[in-house]
Design a protein around this motif. Structure first.
Motif, mmCIF file in Angstrom:
data_model
loop_
_atom_site.group_PDB
_atom_site.id
_atom_site.type_symbol
_atom_site.label_atom_id
_atom_site.label_comp_id
_atom_site.label_asym_id
_atom_site.label_seq_id
_atom_site.Cartn_x
_atom_site.Cartn_y
_atom_site.Cartn_z
ATOM 1 N N VAL A 129 -3.861 -1.766 -9.231
ATOM 2 C CA VAL A 129 -2.910 -1.113 -10.109
ATOM 3 C C VAL A 129 -2.577 -2.102 -11.355
ATOM 4 C CG1 VAL A 129 -0.273 -0.572 -10.296
ATOM 5 C CG2 VAL A 129 -1.415 -0.380 -8.029
ATOM 6 N N ARG A 130 -2.803 -1.742 -12.607
ATOM 7 C CA ARG A 130 -2.696 -2.193 -13.544
ATOM 8 C C ARG A 130 -1.608 -1.856 -14.801
ATOM 9 N NH1 ARG A 130 -9.036 -2.846 -15.716
ATOM 10 N NH2 ARG A 130 -8.873 -0.550 -15.659
ATOM 11 N N HIS A 131 -0.902 -2.837 -15.440
ATOM 12 C CA HIS A 131 0.137 -2.521 -16.334
ATOM 13 C C HIS A 131 0.276 -3.725 -16.878
ATOM 14 C CE1 HIS A 131 3.360 -0.412 -17.906
ATOM 15 N NE2 HIS A 131 4.277 -1.373 -17.834
ATOM 16 N N GLU A 132 0.088 -3.460 -18.287
ATOM 17 C CA GLU A 132 0.423 -4.402 -19.346
ATOM 18 C C GLU A 132 -0.261 -5.623 -19.097
ATOM 19 O OE1 GLU A 132 4.630 -5.106 -19.644
ATOM 20 O OE2 GLU A 132 4.961 -3.116 -21.093
ATOM 21 N N GLY A 133 -1.639 -5.735 -18.660
ATOM 22 C CA GLY A 133 -2.215 -6.917 -18.392
ATOM 23 C C GLY A 133 -2.103 -7.450 -17.072
ATOM 24 N N CYS A 134 -1.175 -7.081 -16.288
ATOM 25 C CA CYS A 134 -0.979 -7.544 -14.869
ATOM 26 C C CYS A 134 -1.955 -6.577 -13.761
ATOM 27 C CB CYS A 134 0.294 -7.288 -14.503
ATOM 28 S SG CYS A 134 0.829 -7.804 -12.745
ATOM 29 N N CYS A 135 -2.754 -7.422 -12.937
ATOM 30 C CA CYS A 135 -3.466 -6.701 -11.788
ATOM 31 C C CYS A 135 -2.955 -6.768 -10.652
ATOM 32 C CB CYS A 135 -4.889 -7.213 -12.124
ATOM 33 S SG CYS A 135 -5.829 -6.724 -13.515
ATOM 34 N N LEU A 136 -2.496 -5.938 -9.831
ATOM 35 C CA LEU A 136 -2.125 -5.969 -8.620
ATOM 36 C C LEU A 136 -3.206 -5.486 -7.701
ATOM 37 C CD1 LEU A 136 0.032 -6.487 -6.326
ATOM 38 C CD2 LEU A 136 0.884 -4.252 -6.965
ATOM 39 N N TRP A 137 -3.457 -6.011 -6.723
ATOM 40 C CA TRP A 137 -4.697 -5.471 -5.895
ATOM 41 C C TRP A 137 -3.892 -5.041 -4.337
ATOM 42 C CZ3 TRP A 137 -9.302 -9.058 -3.635
ATOM 43 C CH2 TRP A 137 -10.159 -8.114 -2.730
ATOM 44 N N LEU A 138 -3.690 -3.750 -4.343
ATOM 45 C CA LEU A 138 -3.110 -3.109 -3.120
ATOM 46 C C LEU A 138 -3.813 -2.812 -1.963
ATOM 47 C CD1 LEU A 138 -0.471 -1.823 -2.212
ATOM 48 C CD2 LEU A 138 -0.912 0.183 -3.767
ATOM 49 N N ASP A 139 -3.680 -3.383 -0.890
ATOM 50 C CA ASP A 139 -4.678 -3.489 0.209
ATOM 51 C C ASP A 139 -6.199 -3.940 -0.076
ATOM 52 O OD1 ASP A 139 -2.730 -2.772 2.279
ATOM 53 O OD2 ASP A 139 -3.163 -0.881 2.083
ATOM 54 N N ALA A 140 -6.795 -4.440 0.776
ATOM 55 C CA ALA A 140 -8.091 -5.259 0.712
ATOM 56 C C ALA A 140 -8.930 -4.738 1.676
ATOM 57 C CB ALA A 140 -7.885 -6.618 0.560
ATOM 58 N N GLY A 141 -9.074 -3.565 2.001
ATOM 59 C CA GLY A 141 -10.202 -3.018 3.180
ATOM 60 C C GLY A 141 -11.545 -3.596 2.731
ATOM 61 N N THR A 142 -12.277 -3.377 3.689
ATOM 62 C CA THR A 142 -13.758 -3.716 3.647
ATOM 63 C C THR A 142 -14.523 -2.933 2.437
ATOM 64 O OG1 THR A 142 -13.765 -3.601 5.838
ATOM 65 C CG2 THR A 142 -16.004 -4.082 5.054
#
Length: 245
Positions: free
Chosen positions: A24-37
């Motif tokens: 999920v990206r917004h205004e340069g911020c990167c959120l990794w939402l769940d980190a499955g294989t």
């Protein structure tokens, strides 16, 4: 806000694909939402590993967090640059006790924050409100807001009004559709495609993206079941799918 699908496989990665995970990206911020294989590999198609600003894990089932371990190595054992600062890692109760059994040093690379279902947290400009989902372990459904953009994420869940409330009037509902038909498998802990669509319709979500699909199911049939119960735009997630929220 932009949503990038890094993987959609429910339980395990399909051939050439990945288990569940999203950027999920917004205004340069990167959120990794769940980190499955395999999601870490796909993540690098869109951003550098060091560009991740925070990680949020919905629950402690392995198809949602296993790539934390190789990502930990990429930060903790960095040999070509100074070790980066601890990265915010948000997860529900029980997740860290579970994960630390395999790698006790996770806390050296991540700033571990336990989020109780119903609580909120922030990742850069992203405001995240959570709700407890219907699953055997503590599981965070999430409503991610940035300005007027709203992305709702079911995580893993059986039918529940909590998801309808969480996704009310969302621009996009990213919803699990593990089963093809209601009653298949374990109906109290996962949704079918038509049940996911029903939740989207009740919530008034503008768009439905079906994810956590059982890898052996016919994806066209999954989409057909959903569209029979939802008049909005419904699609099955693909690795690399990019959606402006």
């Amino acid at each position: 806000m932009e949503l990038v699908v890094l993987g959609w496989g429910g339980g395990w990665p399909p051939a050439g694909g990945a288990a569940c995970g999203y950027l999920v990206r917004h205004e340069g911020c990167c959120l990794w939402l769940d980190a499955g294989t395999v999601t870490m590999a796909n993540l690098q198609r869109f951003v550098d590993l060091d560009a991740v600003d925070a990680i949020a894990i919905s629950h402690r089932h392995f198809d949602h967090f296993l790539d934390l371990y190789p990502y930990f190595l990429s930060r903790w054992l960095a040999r070509d640059r100074p070790r980066p600062p601890k990265l915010p890692l948000f997860a529900p109760p029980g997740m860290f006790e579970h994960a630390l059994q395999l790698e006790p040093e996770l806390g050296q690379a991540f700033d571990l924050s336990v989020i109780e279902p119903g609580d909120g947290f922030q990742a850069g400009p992203l405001q995240i409100q959570t709700a407890g989902m219907r699953h055997p372990v503590p599981t965070l459904g999430m409503r991610i807001e940035a300005g007027d953009s709203v992305l709702a994420y079911s995580a893993d869940t059986g039918p529940t009004d909590e998801l309808v409330r969480l996704a009310k009037d969302a621009n996009v509902l990213l919803c699990e559709a593990t089963f093809l038909d209601p009653g298949e498998g374990s109906p109290d802990i996962h949704l079918s495609a038509s049940e996911a669509a029903g939740h989207a319709a009740q919530a008034g979500a503008a768009k439905l993206i079906l994810t956590h699909v059982w890898p052996t199911h016919d994806r066209n049939a999954v989409e057909e079941r959903a569209r029979s119960a939802y008049r909005g735009d419904a699609v099955v997630a693909n690795d690399g799918l990019r959606v402006t929220v």
